[in-house]
Design a protein around this motif. Structure first.
Motif, PDB file in Angstrom:
ATOM      1  N   ARG A 611     134.636 -50.457 -23.097  1.00 45.70           N
ATOM      2  CA  ARG A 611     135.418 -51.361 -23.982  1.00 45.70           C
ATOM      3  C   ARG A 611     134.487 -52.456 -24.506  1.00 45.70           C
ATOM      4  O   ARG A 611     133.777 -53.115 -23.738  1.00 45.70           O
ATOM      5  N   GLN A 612     134.506 -52.610 -25.777  1.00 48.64           N
ATOM      6  CA  GLN A 612     133.638 -53.626 -26.409  1.00 48.64           C
ATOM      7  C   GLN A 612     134.267 -55.004 -26.240  1.00 48.64           C
ATOM      8  O   GLN A 612     135.476 -55.142 -26.057  1.00 48.64           O
ATOM      9  N   GLY A 613     133.461 -56.027 -26.301  1.00 50.88           N
ATOM     10  CA  GLY A 613     133.968 -57.397 -26.302  1.00 50.88           C
ATOM     11  C   GLY A 613     133.922 -58.016 -24.910  1.00 50.88           C
ATOM     12  O   GLY A 613     133.425 -57.442 -23.946  1.00 50.88           O
ATOM     13  N   SER A 614     134.479 -59.221 -24.824  1.00 51.47           N
ATOM     14  CA  SER A 614     134.448 -59.990 -23.584  1.00 51.47           C
ATOM     15  C   SER A 614     135.630 -59.566 -22.719  1.00 51.47           C
ATOM     16  O   SER A 614     136.723 -60.129 -22.821  1.00 51.47           O
ATOM     17  N   VAL A 615     135.415 -58.550 -21.936  1.00 51.15           N
ATOM     18  CA  VAL A 615     136.484 -58.037 -21.050  1.00 51.15           C
ATOM     19  C   VAL A 615     135.903 -57.931 -19.645  1.00 51.15           C
ATOM     20  O   VAL A 615     135.496 -56.866 -19.212  1.00 51.15           O
ATOM     21  N   ARG A 616     135.830 -59.086 -18.957  1.00 50.56           N
ATOM     22  CA  ARG A 616     135.222 -59.054 -17.627  1.00 50.56           C
ATOM     23  C   ARG A 616     136.181 -59.496 -16.524  1.00 50.56           C
ATOM     24  O   ARG A 616     136.269 -58.860 -15.504  1.00 50.56           O
ATOM     25  N   ASN A 617     136.905 -60.568 -16.737  1.00 49.88           N
ATOM     26  CA  ASN A 617     137.859 -61.021 -15.704  1.00 49.88           C
ATOM     27  C   ASN A 617     139.220 -60.398 -16.026  1.00 49.88           C
ATOM     28  O   ASN A 617     140.049 -61.000 -16.698  1.00 49.88           O
ATOM     29  N   LEU A 618     139.424 -59.181 -15.544  1.00 48.83           N
ATOM     30  CA  LEU A 618     140.582 -58.381 -15.982  1.00 48.83           C
ATOM     31  C   LEU A 618     141.754 -58.522 -15.032  1.00 48.83           C
ATOM     32  O   LEU A 618     141.613 -58.484 -13.808  1.00 48.83           O
ATOM     33  N   THR A 619     142.937 -58.659 -15.614  1.00 48.88           N
ATOM     34  CA  THR A 619     144.177 -58.592 -14.844  1.00 48.88           C
ATOM     35  C   THR A 619     145.162 -57.713 -15.599  1.00 48.88           C
ATOM     36  O   THR A 619     145.063 -57.565 -16.824  1.00 48.88           O
ATOM     37  N   VAL A 620     146.089 -57.114 -14.872  1.00 47.75           N
ATOM     38  CA  VAL A 620     147.108 -56.238 -15.476  1.00 47.75           C
ATOM     39  C   VAL A 620     148.456 -56.918 -15.315  1.00 47.75           C
ATOM     40  O   VAL A 620     148.847 -57.296 -14.212  1.00 47.75           O
ATOM     41  N   ARG A 621     149.159 -57.094 -16.418  1.00 42.66           N
ATOM     42  CA  ARG A 621     150.519 -57.613 -16.360  1.00 42.66           C
ATOM     43  C   ARG A 621     151.473 -56.425 -16.400  1.00 42.66           C
ATOM     44  O   ARG A 621     151.320 -55.533 -17.243  1.00 42.66           O
ATOM     45  N   ILE A 622     152.456 -56.438 -15.496  1.00 40.05           N
ATOM     46  CA  ILE A 622     153.452 -55.360 -15.468  1.00 40.05           C
ATOM     47  C   ILE A 622     154.801 -55.942 -15.844  1.00 40.05           C
ATOM     48  O   ILE A 622     155.163 -57.040 -15.426  1.00 40.05           O
ATOM     49  N   GLN A 623     155.547 -55.187 -16.698  1.00 41.16           N
ATOM     50  CA  GLN A 623     156.900 -55.588 -17.080  1.00 41.16           C
ATOM     51  C   GLN A 623     157.795 -54.360 -17.101  1.00 41.16           C
ATOM     52  O   GLN A 623     157.355 -53.260 -17.429  1.00 41.16           O
ATOM     53  N   TYR A 624     159.046 -54.559 -16.674  1.00 38.83           N
ATOM     54  CA  TYR A 624     160.048 -53.489 -16.776  1.00 38.83           C
ATOM     55  C   TYR A 624     160.837 -53.751 -18.050  1.00 38.83           C
ATOM     56  O   TYR A 624     161.550 -54.752 -18.162  1.00 38.83           O
ATOM     57  N   MET A 625     160.676 -52.860 -19.035  1.00 41.48           N
ATOM     58  CA  MET A 625     161.270 -53.067 -20.354  1.00 41.48           C
ATOM     59  C   MET A 625     162.511 -52.195 -20.537  1.00 41.48           C
ATOM     60  O   MET A 625     162.466 -50.985 -20.312  1.00 41.48           O
ATOM     61  N   ALA A 626     163.603 -52.855 -20.979  1.00 44.90           N
ATOM     62  CA  ALA A 626     164.816 -52.091 -21.299  1.00 44.90           C
ATOM     63  C   ALA A 626     164.794 -51.643 -22.753  1.00 44.90           C
ATOM     64  O   ALA A 626     165.641 -50.862 -23.183  1.00 44.90           O
ATOM     65  N   GLY A 627     163.843 -52.143 -23.508  1.00 46.66           N
ATOM     66  CA  GLY A 627     163.677 -51.767 -24.913  1.00 46.66           C
ATOM     67  C   GLY A 627     162.284 -52.212 -25.327  1.00 46.66           C
ATOM     68  O   GLY A 627     161.445 -52.573 -24.494  1.00 46.66           O
ATOM     69  N   ASP A 629     161.559 -54.706 -27.594  1.00 42.83           N
ATOM     70  CA  ASP A 629     161.448 -56.127 -27.921  1.00 42.83           C
ATOM     71  C   ASP A 629     160.955 -56.882 -26.687  1.00 42.83           C
ATOM     72  O   ASP A 629     161.407 -56.618 -25.574  1.00 42.83           O
ATOM     73  N   PRO A 630     160.025 -57.826 -26.837  1.00 43.39           N
ATOM     74  CA  PRO A 630     159.512 -58.583 -25.682  1.00 43.39           C
ATOM     75  C   PRO A 630     160.608 -59.260 -24.877  1.00 43.39           C
ATOM     76  O   PRO A 630     160.475 -59.458 -23.677  1.00 43.39           O
ATOM     77  N   SER A 631     161.705 -59.597 -25.539  1.00 46.37           N
ATOM     78  CA  SER A 631     162.783 -60.269 -24.804  1.00 46.37           C
ATOM     79  C   SER A 631     163.544 -59.322 -23.883  1.00 46.37           C
ATOM     80  O   SER A 631     164.397 -59.746 -23.115  1.00 46.37           O
ATOM     81  N   GLN A 632     163.260 -58.032 -24.002  1.00 50.71           N
ATOM     82  CA  GLN A 632     164.003 -57.053 -23.194  1.00 50.71           C
ATOM     83  C   GLN A 632     163.325 -56.742 -21.855  1.00 50.71           C
ATOM     84  O   GLN A 632     163.669 -55.775 -21.197  1.00 50.71           O
ATOM     85  N   ALA A 633     162.352 -57.592 -21.484  1.00 48.87           N
ATOM     86  CA  ALA A 633     161.791 -57.444 -20.137  1.00 48.87           C
ATOM     87  C   ALA A 633     162.843 -57.885 -19.127  1.00 48.87           C
ATOM     88  O   ALA A 633     163.394 -58.984 -19.233  1.00 48.87           O
ATOM     89  N   LEU A 634     163.142 -57.023 -18.172  1.00 48.77           N
ATOM     90  CA  LEU A 634     164.218 -57.317 -17.216  1.00 48.77           C
ATOM     91  C   LEU A 634     163.649 -58.045 -15.983  1.00 48.77           C
ATOM     92  O   LEU A 634     162.554 -57.734 -15.514  1.00 48.77           O
ATOM     93  N   PRO A 635     164.421 -58.990 -15.427  1.00 50.77           N
ATOM     94  CA  PRO A 635     163.964 -59.700 -14.214  1.00 50.77           C
ATOM     95  C   PRO A 635     164.228 -58.846 -12.972  1.00 50.77           C
ATOM     96  O   PRO A 635     165.126 -59.128 -12.179  1.00 50.77           O
ATOM     97  N   VAL A 636     163.473 -57.793 -12.804  1.00 48.41           N
ATOM     98  CA  VAL A 636     163.713 -56.859 -11.694  1.00 48.41           C
ATOM     99  C   VAL A 636     162.505 -56.763 -10.768  1.00 48.41           C
ATOM    100  O   VAL A 636     162.510 -55.980  -9.834  1.00 48.41           O
ATOM    101  N   ILE A 637     161.459 -57.568 -11.019  1.00 54.71           N
ATOM    102  CA  ILE A 637     160.281 -57.509 -10.163  1.00 54.71           C
ATOM    103  C   ILE A 637     160.449 -58.533  -9.046  1.00 54.71           C
ATOM    104  O   ILE A 637     160.713 -59.706  -9.295  1.00 54.71           O
ATOM    105  N   PHE A 638     160.359 -58.059  -7.799  1.00 55.48           N
ATOM    106  CA  PHE A 638     160.542 -58.954  -6.660  1.00 55.48           C
ATOM    107  C   PHE A 638     159.406 -59.980  -6.618  1.00 55.48           C
ATOM    108  O   PHE A 638     158.223 -59.643  -6.794  1.00 55.48           O
ATOM    109  N   GLY A 639     159.769 -61.242  -6.345  1.00 52.54           N
ATOM    110  CA  GLY A 639     158.775 -62.288  -6.173  1.00 52.54           C
ATOM    111  C   GLY A 639     158.037 -62.120  -4.856  1.00 52.54           C
ATOM    112  O   GLY A 639     158.468 -61.389  -3.960  1.00 52.54           O
ATOM    113  N   LYS A 640     156.896 -62.848  -4.736  1.00 55.56           N
ATOM    114  CA  LYS A 640     156.083 -62.719  -3.522  1.00 55.56           C
ATOM    115  C   LYS A 640     156.442 -63.849  -2.558  1.00 55.56           C
ATOM    116  O   LYS A 640     157.458 -63.786  -1.890  1.00 55.56           O
TER     117      LYS A 640
END
Length: 1805
Positions: A611-627, A629-640
């Protein structure tokens, strides 16, 4: 003649001289001919209906009999026996157990079909069909050792003479027993009579019996005695007898436990504190369990936060108010498969900061707390940097450090508190144990070293209960696979250890390149090696304190994995403990019982190297989407930890400057109830800028990818390697996978997979198996009628769905076992629905009956196979049993039960013997329609020939199976919840009818699968039938109309088919045959509660006929007979067994013109003037009438009779099984409260009356409990001869003598053996073991105790003399069998058992180490014992498992032995009292008959035996009272003719007069006094009694070691007191004669005292005995007694020559007496004839006419003063001479040959 005398019959002194001479064999023939055949000869053939025992009589039509006899016909409590109670069957709704305070069911929103089905399944209450009285049956209330001991509480202690000794006195004994005479015996000369009387008069007498001297009528005395005998008797005789053998309890059942959520062994881990050398920033922890061997993470993550408030404050900018569920610091882990390879891994994370992991760890590794002052500036600088990073990067984490705790070491350390926890040499408790800086030690804290921690020691109190709380079948299943594992170190257990507090001191820093689980497993494996590479690394120093303990049974403040509150949860504000979901290391076979729908996401790795560019400190964001639209991310991920409960997004930790990071993160999501095609997981990849730069965003998206969660309606799980797009996904991307190359999109690395991620679901909604998914999808489509429908790539229309559904049904057998078991309730419910409510497609009903039935067979088979390790004793799978009992219901049928119906009390399943067999069950279907229309013309290979024959014989016609039954479902009785949307009509079927039909016509492969698990289908049918009756309100319908004829035809064919399978497979597959046999029996037993009982009885009869036909040609009939016995036993375990036997309908002789067999062979009654009553006779015999009316009891007793036949095959095994079956039933009657009243129990006892005749006829083969050591004395009844020859006897013979010679004695007498050789097999057959004999006898006593006395009397009156003799013989044997052994015997048995176990151990060692071949020995024994031949797989059959552990513990405690002695004493007393009651009945029966003398003599013999054996004081009171009544009514028994009964009685009374127990002395003295008075009143003197008493006392003091003369003196005083107070004889000389006798006895006792003084000096003792004998020269009887005493003492000392001389003197004395009577040439002239042996014999000539007259009564009346007596004395003398050593007493030996032998030869001729 000796025989006749020994048996208690008066015999003339010279039988040989009584003309005409009669040969004994002729007498036998005559008597045998008078009897009704030998006991066994008529068994197989004789019955009043002419039906032999080997055939089953046709039962009465039960329902018709009840109709003709209304219950009101019976009085009072007997009414309950007529018919089943009206509340016998009921339907109960038991609320499903919910562990949590909230249900966890999704809120009422849109549910997809699968979720809706799951919600219905997990919220429905259990529907239980209960038989309200089933708990009273032998099957459900087993009689065990524990229950017996419970019922034995409160037994009174019986006092026995042998348990009392001089130094331990019981309450009944005297306190002043040691009182002696005032004058010393030595001071009193032998002639001083006045002194003796004076001594006696100074003694205190025992208490007198107040009514003894009253002259009462005999009837009044009998009534009084009976009333006293009835007082304080135990109600249940069999409570005193050991419980039946559990190995024989084939009927044992218990209701299965309700299905519950599965848990393994549970461990509570509490995180107490985390402290570093420096505190500069917040640190977060993660706990999880890992199994190194399985290379699997076996739990979800537990997140904890132990930071101080000041550290948490650094994250204030990023935090919301934390939910209380995220503040947990303790967790409960579950481990199903404990293993020594399990580690608790602790990972630490910190806030992301600039720099790699090594740089960030450096301060923690270098700086020490002690150097704080020195490093103040550095620390300040670090804190400032940390604060900046927290403010800017607080939402991101980075890996920091890790360590691991080896759980097995902690558990073993905690289990051994005495071990030095700091020792270096043992197992490691953590990552490393070597010295040096690299040591990472998990060290138990000082608290553990001191032993206990108070707070956790409380927890440990509960840990032992943990496994008991789990359902037994779950526990067994959990252990099962482990037991089969090959490794030997899997014996690790995480339950029941001592709580431990650990201080984990060292951590390893995380390495950026080695973060994956694969690397972690390598590290963990390395940690166990002695030279671990990890030990060389420099640690991160810290102190983490954690508690590890077994989890309490019901912990408070606990949250489930879904964060629901687990009961009990006292206060919602308390800090919670989290239950951590287990991911078992191997398969767990357990059904889902609650709603769970979780998804776990595991990102593994990302490769952005291209991958070209400045991609060194990588993190992955996970979302459960019902559709999309960004607003359709459901609050179903358990907190830590320390955050909100659910979030809409979550990030992976960042690895600094790494373009290809690995991840260890776990994301836990709660899946929505309705997952649609648009639902997907969206992964967004960010580059995080750690250093703030102007114009640079904190996070920059560098890639996108996603996973659609549904594919063809299935949840997508498993590993994925996804391509990553550089651009944002276009619209409508969510329905496609990223593998599709969408136009205009740029992809990293040319659309290759660069992101590795894994999805795992823990769901009770989504099966995650393609075959199950397809099946459920098709069923839901049919239910909703949603056509057309896409299934994978095909579009299904109404025309093609049927074919797909059939294919899906067929493919269910291919499903994976674990999801199949988990969803087994769903699958079975759907299959039942397809059978009961066939789907209608395009207006056409689809016939899926056969397909669904076959699928059900395969599903059941698969579930069975998966759970093979936890099957119960009969091979039932508890999971399936629980499904039928609790979960199975009829689709659309709503039980109309009150909401407040109490839950059913369910008995815990005992796996060892639990059946899981549900109580009878009932099903509601209003329409009898057959969904399959099978063609019954048998195609080749489709139906076995056997089944074809059965079907043909029944003529089952199925042409009408499509016609609606009369009970149309549209009527008022239809019970439907709702009509399915796809139904045009209501095509409901009756499940039980369809199951029966499909089973009967099934093809061979399917039938084989069904037969393997026949119990399941039988129970399913039974519950279906029960629900049909209950929900359709058909219980009031007459039983004959409850089920249609075609269904009953199917049942008949089915029972015949399964019965034939049992018979044909018994030799090929014994295990299956036994399972089938039991299943069939339970099915028929259940039908008795539901259907026409007469119909069921006919099914039983048909099965018996099948077995009987096969028995004629069976190579090993024992195996079949064993199965038939088990079959009968199960049938008889029905809770209404008594009612089923029609106990209240009187037997009536058949109205047939031909006379019955028994009536033609019977003779007129011996003791009754009228002819025998056939009605009474048929009640006591296994007549056809008895077997017809009491059908089940008849079957059982017939089995017993056939097993007891002399020629029966496999007799010993069958004896035990048949007797055990009867014993178990009688035990259940004893404990059944319904039969507690005496009148009711008497009616119950009538069902077992033939047992008396059976036992009487089996008498010759019962174990001889009265035998002496070294020889087996045959019972007199064995001398019975077979009937052969019919010659007449020309002369009459004294009937008593005839009976004695013919072998029908009335009492065993001395039980001497006539034939020395072993009896032939044809006559005696296989003898019964001691255990079987004793159990049979206790059953006989039960019948005698509980039967109606008047009925017994009528029966006894009809008995022939020989039969009555056998009955008395049986009573005699009962006394011997239950004689009390004494406390010391129990202690001795205990030590012997212990020695025997040691001996067995030694023999086993010899077998292992030596050359004897233990295997061959075991095989040989198994072949001998097993009726099934050489069977390989007998694991499941406890009855043929030769290596099973004995249930008797070797080392019993003193309390246990005391208890055993207490129970044995009560049993001996009650058994003897029952015998006494029966003897009284016999006496009353024969009082007026001519033959009464011989019978009463025999009765007295039995009474005397009872008085002579070890008896309790209580029994002796009643026994002596009976003896007094007998002598009072029939004095001629003792005082007429020549009888030894008087001598025996005197000896026993004198022995009891010397008892230590005052009560016994009181009654013995009374009996002895009355005996004297009775004798005196007959002839105005009591010379006979006087002589017998004096001889008895002489014999007693000469032979008995522990004789107590002081107690006897008190009895003599008591007799004197009676004589003085007897007003009726005051004017006679009786009192003076009594006084003289007492004086003589007192003198003998004085001699006894002297003898005891010289006990250690044999010479002086013999000299004293000689002087005593010489003193009796004027009394031949007494002199003879003392001569014999001297001979015995000499023989004891080894002086055989002297003993012989004593016997010669005795013979000379008798010869002198005989010479006075008559002059016979064959007799010696007198003592002169013996003078060549010894000149001293001339002393015996003192006996002459001037001393006594031979005719004087009472003198020389003993058995020795006869010719035979003389022969006996000479034989004894000769025997003693032969024992003399060579060279010793040669003169005497020579004299024997010259003089003794001629005498013997003369007598012989």
């Amino acid at each position: 003649m000796r025989l006749a005398r020994s048996l208690g019959f008066p015999v003339p002194q010279r039988l040989s001289s009584c003309p005409p001479r009669t040969v004994a064999s002729e007498v036998r023939k005559q008597v045998s001919r008078e009897r009704s055949g030998s006991p066994h000869s008529s068994r197989r053939s004789g019955s009043s209906l002419g039906v032999p025992l080997t055939e089953v009589v046709e039962p009465l039509d039960f329902e018709d009999v009840l109709l003709s006899r209304p219950p009101d016909a019976e009085p009072g409590p007997l009414r309950e026996l007529v018919e089943f109670p009206c509340d016998d069957l009921g339907l109960q709704r038991q609320p499903r157990e919910c562990r949590t305070t909230e249900s966890g069911i999704p809120e009422d929103g849109k549910l997809d079909a699968q979720a809706r089905a799951a919600v219905e399944m997990y919220t429905e209450d259990w529907v239980i069909v209960c038989r309200r009285y089933q708990h009273l049956s032998a099957a459900y209330s087993p009689i065990t050792t524990e229950t017996q001991r419970e019922r034995q509480k409160g037994l009174s202690r019986q006092v026995f003479e042998q348990d009392t000794s001089g130094d331990e006195r019981s309450g009944l004994e005297d306190s002043d027993d040691s009182r002696r005479c005032s004058g010393s015996p030595e001071d009193t000369p032998r002639s001083s009579g006045a002194s003796g009387i004076f001594d006696l008069r100074n003694l205190a007498a025992d208490s007198l019996l107040p009514s003894l001297l009253e002259r009462a009528a005999p009837e009044d005395v009998d009534r009084r005695n009976e009333a006293q005998r009835r007082q304080n008797r135990p109600r249940a005789l069999l409570t005193l007898y050991p419980a039946p053998d559990e190995d024989e309890a084939v009927e044992r059942c218990s209701h299965p436990e309700p299905p519950r959520e599965h848990f393994g062994q549970r461990i509570l881990v509490k995180c107490l504190s985390l402290k570093f050398e420096i505190e500069i920033e917040p640190i977060f922890g993660i706990l999880a369990l890992y199994d190194v061997r399985e290379k699997k993470k076996i739990s979800e993550n537990f997140y904890f936060d132990l930071n101080s408030d000041s550290m948490k404050g650094l994250l204030r900018a990023h935090g919301t108010h934390p939910a209380i569920s995220t503040l947990a610091r303790s967790a409960i882990f579950s481990v199903t498969y404990p293993s020594p390879d399990i580690f608790l891994v602790i990972k630490l994370e910190k806030v992301l900061q600039q720099g790699d992991i090594s740089e960030c760890c450096e301060p923690y590794m270098v700086m020490k707390e002690v150097d704080t002052a020195k490093n103040k500036e550095k620390l300040e600088k670090l804190r400032l940097a940390a604060e900046q990073f927290c403010t800017r990067l607080g939402r991101y984490r980075m890996p920091f450090a890790w360590t691991a705790v080896h759980l097995a070491n902690i558990v073993s350390s905690a289990g051994q508190p005495d071990r030095d926890s700091d020792s270096e040499g043992g197992e490691e408790a953590g990552p490393g144990r070597s010295g040096g800086q690299g040591r990472a030690l998990c060290r138990p804290s000082a608290a553990l070293q001191l032993g206990l921690r108070v707070s956790l020691s409380l927890i440990s109190c509960h840990c032992h209960c943990l496994l008991e709380r789990r359902p037994a079948w779950t526990d067994r299943r959990r252990r099962g696979p482990q037991d089969r594992a090959s490794s030997g170190d899997d014996t690790c257990s995480f339950s029941g250890f001592r709580p431990a507090t650990l201080t984990v001191t060292n951590f390893f820093k995380q390495e950026a390149e080695r973060l994956s689980d694969e690397d972690l497993f390598k590290f963990l494996a390395d940690m166990r090696r002695p030279s671990s590479l990890l030990r060389r690394l420099r640690p991160v120093t810290a102190q983490l304190k954690i508690d590890i303990s077994p989890a309490p049974e019901n912990p408070h403040f606990c949250l489930s994995p879904e964060l629901l509150h687990v009961k009990p949860y006292p206060d919602p504000r308390g800090r919670p403990t989290k239950e951590i979901l287990e991911f078992p290391a191997r398969e767990v076979y357990s059904p889902h019982t609650c709603y769970r729908n979780l998804l776990y996401v595991y990102p593994h790795s990302l490769n952005f190297s291209s991958r070209q560019g400045s991609v060194r400190n990588l993190t992955v964001r996970i979302q459960y989407m019902a559709g999309e639209d960004p607003s359709q991310a459901l609050p179903v991920i358990f907190g830590k930890s320390s955050c909100s409960e659910f979030t809409r997004e979550a990030f992976t930790p960042v690895v600094y400057h790494n373009k290809s990071p690995e991840f260890y993160e776990e994301f836990k999501l709660c899946l929505p109830a309705c997952v649609t095609d648009n639902h997907h997981l969206l992964f967004t990849f960010y580059h995080v800028s750690c250093q703030p730069r102007p114009g640079t965003a904190l996070e920059m998206p560098v890639g996108f990818t996603w996973i659609p969660l549904l594919q063809h309606g299935r949840l997508r799980t498993g590993p994925f390697c996804l391509p990553v797009s550089v651009d944002q996904p276009p619209p409508s991307y969510s329905v496609l996978t990223p593998d599709v190359a969408l136009p205009g999109m740029r992809w990293v690395d040319g659309h290759k997979g660069v992101f590795s991620v894994e999805l795992m679901a823990a769901s009770s909604v989504h099966p995650q198996d393609p075959h199950l998914d397809k099946f459920f999808t098709l069923v839901h489509v049919l239910e909703e009628g949603a056509f057309p429908f896409r299934l994978k790539d095909a579009v299904l229309s109404e025309g093609t769905v049927e074919q797909e559904l059939r294919a899906s049904l067929s493919a269910l057998r291919l499903a994976s076992p674990e999801p199949l078991v988990a969803f087994s309730h769903h699958v079975l419910d759907k299959l039942v629905r397809l059978v009961v409510r066939p789907p209608v497609i395009s207006g056409q009903m689809v016939n899926l009956g056969r397909g669904a039935f076959e699928a059900m067979a395969h599903v059941v088979s698969l579930v069975h196979r998966s759970l093979e390790a936890v099957q119960d004793a009969r091979g039932h799978c508890p999971l399936l049993a629980a499904y039928i009992y609790y979960a199975f219901r009829l689709p659309g049928a709503e039980p109309n039960l009150p909401g407040g119906a109490p839950p059913v009390t369910v008995q815990a399943a005992t796996l060892a013997r639990g059946s899981g067999r549900p109580a009878s069950l009932y099903l509601a279907r209003s329409k009898s329609v057959s969904s399959s229309n099978p063609d019954l013309a048998v195609a080749p290979g489709s139906v076995d020939d056997e089944v074809s024959r059965i079907l043909a014989s029944k003529g089952v016609d199925r042409s009408h199976s499509w016609v609606n039954s009369a009970y149309a479902p549209g009527g008022t009785k239809a019970v439907l919840r709702r009509a399915p949307p796809y139904c045009g009509a209501d095509p409901r079927q009756l499940l039980h009818e369809e199951l029966a039909l499909q089973w009967v016509v099934s093809s061979s492969p399917v039938r084989e699968a069904v037969l393997q698990h026949a119990w399941f289908f039988f129970q399913l049918m039974v519950k279906s039938m029960a629900l049909h009756l209950l929900l359709g309100q058909r219980l009031d319908t007459p039983r004959k109309l409850r089920f249609p004829g075609r269904f009953l035809d199917d049942i008949t064919a089915l029972v015949g088919s399964v019965g034939m399978e049992v018979i044909t497979r018994v030799h090929k597959d014994a295990e299956l045959a036994e399972r089938l046999n039991a299943s069939l029996a339970f099915f028929l037993s259940d039908l008795l509660s539901l259907a026409d009982r007469g119909f069921v009885f006919n099914l039983v009869r048909a099965h018996y006929k099948q077995v009987a036909t096969r028995l004629q040609s069976a190579p090993n009939p024992t195996a079949l007979l064993t199965l038939r016995l088990d079959f009968t036993r199960i049938l008889c375990s029905h809770e209404h067994y008594v009612t089923l036997n029609l106990p209240c309908c009187p037997l009536s002789p058949p109205a047939s013109p031909s006379p019955s067999v028994s009536s033609t062979t019977s003779q007129s009654s011996t003791f009754s003037s009228q002819a025998p009553d056939p009605k009474v006779a048929s009640m006591f015999e296994l007549s056809g009438l008895f077997r017809q009316q009491h059908f089940l009891a008849g079957l059982l007793l017939t089995e017993l009779a056939l097993a007891l036949e002399p020629e029966a095959e496999g007799a010993s095994l069958l004896h035990k099984k048949a007797i055990s079956a009867v014993h178990t039933l009688l035990c259940s009657h004893d404990t059944d409260p319904r039969y507690a009243e005496a009148t009711v129990k008497a009616r119950v006892a009538e069902l077992y009356l033939p047992l008396l005749s059976l036992a009487r006829d089996t008498l010759p083969r019962l174990h001889d409990f009265a035998e002496g050591p070294g020889q087996r004395s045959r019972l007199a009844s064995m001398l019975d001869s077979d009937t052969e020859g019919e010659g007449d006897i020309g002369s009459t013979i004294n009937p008593s003598v005839a009976m004695a010679i013919a072998g029908g004695p009335l009492a065993p007498g001395s039980r001497t053996s006539i034939s020395q050789g072993p009896p032939t097999a044809s006559r005696s057959g296989c003898p019964l073991s001691a255990e079987s004999s004793r159990t049979l006898l206790v059953c006989v006593l039960w019948v005698l105790k509980n039967a109606e006395p008047a009925l017994l009397q009528r029966w006894a009156a009809d008995l022939a003399l020989p039969q009555l003799g056998r009955l008395l013989d049986l009573l005699y044997l009962c006394l011997a069998a239950f004689e009390y052994k004494g406390k010391k015997a129990f202690e001795r048995i205990n030590s012997l058992t212990f020695k025997k176990s040691l001996d067995m151990k030694a023999r086993l060692e010899e077998a292992i180490l030596g050359t004897i071949g233990a295997r061959q020995e075991m095989v040989r024994r198994s072949r001998e014992r097993s009726p099934f031949g050489n069977q390989e797989n007998v694991r499941w059959r406890k009855s043929v498992t030769h290596w099973k552990q004995t249930s008797d513990r070797v080392d019993k405690t003193k309390d246990e032995m005391e208890h055993e002695a207490l129970v044995d004493g009560n049993l001996a007393t009650e058994a003897s009292l029952v015998v006494l009651d029966t003897l009284e009945i016999i006496v009353q029966t024969v009082m007026l008959s001519e033959a009464r003398e011989s019978v009463l003599g025999a009765v007295l013999k039995v009474v005397l035996y009872s008085l002579g054996s070890a008896q309790s004081a209580l029994f002796l009171q009643h026994g002596l009272a009976t003896q007094r009544a007998l002598v009072s009514k029939f004095p001629e028994l003792l005082f007429e003719e020549d009888t030894e009964l008087c001598a025996d009685l005197c000896l026993r009374l004198l022995r009891h007069c010397g008892s230590r127990i005052s009560t016994i002395r009181t009654h013995a003295s009374a009996s002895l006094y009355l005996l004297m008075r009775q004798n005196y009143e007959i002839g105005h003197n009591f010379a006979r009694v006087k002589m017998q008493v004096t001889m008895s006392l002489s014999s007693l003091v000469g032979t008995t070691q522990n004789f107590s003369e002081e107690h006897l003196r008190r009895s003599l005083k008591t007799i004197l007191t009676y004589a003085e107070e007897d007003v009726g004889l005051r004017d006679s000389t009786f009192a003076e004669q009594v006084q003289d006798l007492m004086f003589n006895l007192h003198m003998i006792l004085t001699d006894t005292v002297k003898m005891k003084e010289h006990q250690e000096d044999p010479e002086m003792l013999i000299d004293l005995m000689y002087r005593i004998a010489r003193g009796y020269q004027g009394s031949p009887d007494l002199r003879l007694t003392w001569l014999q005493n001297m001979a015995g003492k000499h023989a004891e000392l080894g002086n055989h020559a002297e003993a012989a001389q004593c016997m010669v003197h005795a013979a000379a004395l008798v010869a002198e007496y005989l010479a006075l009577l008559e002059d016979s040439r064959h007799l010696p002239v007198g003592c002169v004839s013996f003078q060549n042996i010894s000149s001293n014999v001339l002393e015996e000539s003192a006996i002459s006419d001037d001393i006594l007259s031979p005719d004087e009564e009472g003198f020389c009346s003993g058995k020795h003063f006869t010719e035979l007596g003389l022969v006996g004395l000479l034989e004894q003398a000769a025997a003693y001479f032969t024992m003399v050593r060579p060279g010793a007493a040669a003169q005497g030996s020579a004299g024997v040959s010259a003089d003794l032998c001629p005498c013997l030869s003369l007598l012989g001729t």
